[in-house]
Design an enzyme around this catalytic site. Structure first.
Site, PDB file in Angstrom:
ATOM      1  N   GLU A 142      76.864 -63.686  -7.402  1.00 30.30           N
ATOM      2  CA  GLU A 142      77.170 -64.564  -8.537  1.00 30.30           C
ATOM      3  C   GLU A 142      77.263 -66.047  -8.167  1.00 30.30           C
ATOM      4  O   GLU A 142      78.321 -66.675  -8.287  1.00 30.30           O
ATOM      5  CB  GLU A 142      78.464 -64.099  -9.237  1.00 30.30           C
ATOM      6  N   GLU A 294      75.575 -55.118 -12.297  1.00 26.91           N
ATOM      7  CA  GLU A 294      76.943 -54.630 -12.517  1.00 26.91           C
ATOM      8  C   GLU A 294      77.088 -54.348 -14.011  1.00 26.91           C
ATOM      9  O   GLU A 294      76.998 -55.253 -14.832  1.00 26.91           O
ATOM     10  CB  GLU A 294      77.978 -55.686 -12.084  1.00 26.91           C
TER      11      GLU A 294
HETATM   12  C1  GLA Z   1      81.988 -59.854 -10.713  1.00 22.03           C
HETATM   13  C2  GLA Z   1      81.659 -59.626  -9.246  1.00 22.03           C
HETATM   14  C3  GLA Z   1      82.154 -58.324  -8.710  1.00 22.03           C
HETATM   15  C4  GLA Z   1      83.507 -58.019  -9.257  1.00 22.03           C
HETATM   16  C5  GLA Z   1      83.462 -58.007 -10.768  1.00 22.03           C
HETATM   17  C6  GLA Z   1      84.790 -57.633 -11.396  1.00 22.03           C
HETATM   18  O1  GLA Z   1      81.001 -59.545 -11.581  1.00 22.03           O
HETATM   19  O2  GLA Z   1      80.301 -59.783  -8.948  1.00 22.03           O
HETATM   20  O3  GLA Z   1      82.203 -58.408  -7.308  1.00 22.03           O
HETATM   21  O4  GLA Z   1      84.379 -58.985  -8.812  1.00 22.03           O
HETATM   22  O5  GLA Z   1      83.138 -59.286 -11.207  1.00 22.03           O
HETATM   23  O6  GLA Z   1      85.773 -58.601 -11.187  1.00 22.03           O
END
Ligand code: GLA
Ligand code: ZN
Length: 664
Positions: A142, A294
């Site tokens: 991210e 995700e």
């Molecule tokens: C983000 C991150 C994950 C995790 C999720 C939930 O999307 O990429 O590593 O931290 O949030 O908090």
């Protein structure tokens, strides 16, 4: 199709790994993502590598036919990095280094951090290049474009400016540094804007671009190594879709496909406009299909947490992404961890590791997706409508929103998007400079930064027969955030058949009460609406008046929304924000009619439709996003792929139900 989970073998005793792999296989999963926070396990001290934990986990997964995507682990630096190399830590505007102990605390221009990043990336790539079930890579985690204010970042920004402008004269002109006597006489005088309110707008815009560019460069160094060592693997990144501080189009240019992390806000059940819109944006990053790296698996939160996805919702949000061009999906995460900051970010499994309801729903979804895949493979969304999404305009507006609470992403763009969603029409979200010839309609919400070349591009689009919808703050700024010295909407005046000699914010500043105007439909739009936020005082120069201001004597001469025939196309302009979604439904109805665009069907409220097509196939996805049973008029005599039945003229979906109708 690749479908599975984000998996953290380092969270669990080895004796559990076999059970995990077996349960994943039984669920129909065939891929995991691993390793993106495991740097310290792979390089416990500088230069000493140990991949045994992941070798063992990969071997067990391989025996269960589960492939893996590995994350380069630079999103979370080991403690030894912070201890040995303080310059790796980012600086806050107050010039304090950021504390180690959370993640993403690194400076992206630090030579040390970049070197360490290249080393661990190369070591991983060399080690795993021939591991049979490793299929690809995720860079970092991210990227967010967040700035650092250290001396290295400042020097790098000054270099970046020199490379961009060549001479100080050019830079001083571009930024308009005559104001407040802020002329630069040397490159190393260039300052960093500590906050968005008080600095030169040109400096601000370039600072935002620089920070985006810096992270793109950081990723590029990793991608170069991965391509060299592992040419047979794909490389992607888990973007945060609408996150406003990094140009994800630039970031994704170096990748094989874009990915994103989907965490819909689970409040009371609501129509899933937001995740649909985000998916369309992410598909637009490379104008091709994407992955969800995700996908929400359970209640999420770091302290307090949200509600549980109700029965059917895990499956529903997965189908929504598939319907918008998702070709691979992983749930975050496999199992809620018993330790660490994300104990309450629940997985498909809870802390107890038992395969319960959420697991079963994901398993059902995975089995269905894999069964559907031969039909879905090779198809994508071919949208007749594009919405322009411009990072320069977003960066520039962050420091000058024009009016209070100008929530561009959450609300403004969505007014048009949601109306198109309700009309059952697919949308692409692309850059203003994209090839627009394939779109019957182009919508340009708040296209604030408008270089002349882009204005000509849009005018040409209309002249050749396109239908353009533009609105407030169109073309206010140059590429370097000076105000254009023309009457608005500048070079697009002829295309839109209007001039805007005056305008105002309706939110006021310094605690003034916000005001509103009444707007009435005059032609092809009917009813009474409420204007708020901002008002252009539009004078038509040939354009039809679709709506006008009605309750205030001084506004009566002016139009609120217009439509103009220009060349072979049409130019629409909306000079305010209307509170009632009904306004946008009528406007979009008129626009689609002029552009000869019809959706395959007009869904009932709360039902979403999306079409994937290609390779001679055409699939209609129908999603019931309400808690009520819904009946939808559909083309009859077509195969519904989940039930295997032929459609009648009406199809009934239970709450949160989905259907996939094979049109061709
Ligand atoms: C983000 C991150 C994950 C995790 C999720 C939930 O999307 O990429 O590593 O931290 O949030 O908090
Ligand atoms: Zn820095």
């Amino acid at each position: 199709m690749r479908i599975g989970v984000d998996y953290y073998p380092e969270h669990w005793p080895k004796e559990r790994w076999l059970t995990d792999a077996r349960l994943m296989k039984e669920a129909g999963f065939n891929v995991v993502r691993m390793g993106e926070f495991a740097w310290v396990f792979m390089e416990p001290e500088e230069g000493r590598y140990d991949f045994s934990l992941f070798d063992e986990a990969l071997e067990i997964l391989a025996r269960h036919d589960i492939a893996a995507i590995l994350g380069t682990p630079t999103g979370s630096m080991p403690a030894w990095v912070a201890r040995k190399y303080p310059d790796c830590a980012a600086m806050k505007p107050d010039r304090q280094r950021r504390n180690w102990g959370i993640r993403k605390t690194n400076c992206f221009s630090s030579g040390t951090y970049r070197l360490l990043s290249e080393r661990i990336t190369r070591a991983m790539a060399e080690h795993f290049k021939n591991t049979p079930n490793v299929i690809g890579w995720q860079t970092d985690n991210e990227f967010d474009g967040n700035p650092c204010y250290c001396d290295s970042c400042r020097a790098n920004f000054q270099d970046w400016c020199r490379a961009k402008y060549g001479t100080l004269d050019a830079l001083n002109r571009a930024w308009g540094t005559h104001f407040w006597g802020h002329r630069y006489g040397a490159w190393n005088e260039i300052t960093l804007p500590e906050e968005q309110h008080s600095y030169n707008p040109g400096l601000w815009l370039d600072w935002k671009r620089f920070n985006s560019w810096l992270q793109v460069q950081f990723q590029r160094d990793q991608v170069r190594i991965l391509r060299e060592v592992c040419p047979h693997h794909f490389v992607t990144h888990n973007t945060m879709s609408f996150h406003p501080s990094i140009n994800y189009r630039d970031l994704c240019a170096d990748l094989d496909f874009a990915s994103w992390d989907n965490y819909p806000v689970f409040g009371p059940p609501q129509i899933l406009y937001n995740a649909a819109c985000a998916a369309d944006l992410v598909r637009g990053f490379k104008q091709k299909n994407f992955w969800v790296m995700e996908q929400t698996a359970g209640p999420g939160g770091w302290g307090a947490f949200g509600r549980n996805p109700w029965p059917g919702e895990i499956r529903l949000i997965a189908y929504q992404q598939l319907a918008h061009g998702c070709d691979g999906m992983l749930w975050f995460n496999w199992r809620a961890c018993t330790a660490g900051r994300e104990q309450y970010w629940h997985g498909l499994l809870g802390h107890d590791g038992l395969p319960l309801r959420r697991y079963r729903e994901a398993a059902q979804t995975a089995h269905e997706f894999r069964k559907l895949w031969p039909e879905v493979e090779g198809t994508t969304v071919r949208a007749p409508v594009a919405i322009l999404y411009d990072y320069d305009s977003i960066f520039a507006q962050e420091s000058q929103p024009s009016f209070e609470n100008n929530t561009y992403i959450q609300d403004h763009l969505r007014r048009y998007y949601d109306a198109l969603f309700r009309a059952g029409v697919n949308v692409d979200i692309v850059a203003p400079t994209a090839d627009l010839s394939r779109y019957a309609v182009v919508i340009a919400p708040q296209l604030y930064v408008l270089p002349d070349a882009t204005a000509h591009h849009l005018a040409e689009y209309v002249r050749k027969g396109g239908v353009l919808v533009a609105d407030i703050r169109l073309g206010v700024k140059t590429e370097t955030s000076l105000c254009h010295d023309r009457t608005l909407p500048g070079l697009l005046s002829d295309t839109l058949g209007i001039v805007i000699e005056e305008y105002e914010s309706l939110t006021g500043i310094w605690g003034a009460k916000p005001s509103e105007y009444r707007v009435v439909g005059r032609r092809d739009i009917s009813g009474t609406f409420t204007a708020f936020g901002f008002a252009d005082w539009i004078t038509p120069r040939g354009a039809d008046v679709l709506a006008g201001y009605s309750d205030r004597w001084h506004m009566e001469p002016f139009a609120a929304a217009t439509r103009h025939r220009s060349g072979n196309g049409w130019g629409y302009y909306v000079g305010t924000i209307l509170r009632e979604p009904e306004f946008y439904d009528q406007l979009i109805g008129d626009v689609l009619a002029k552009a000869n665009v019809t959706g395959i069907l007009r869904p009932p409220v709360g039902v979403e439709v999306s079409v994937r097509e290609g390779a001679g196939k055409k699939l209609l996805f129908i999603l019931n996003e309400t808690e009520q049973e819904q009946t939808i008029a559909v083309p009859s005599g077509k195969r519904e792929l989940l039930s295997g039945q032929l459609t009648e003229s009406k199809l009934t979906l239970p709450r949160f139900g989905v259907a996939v109708v094979k049109l061709a």
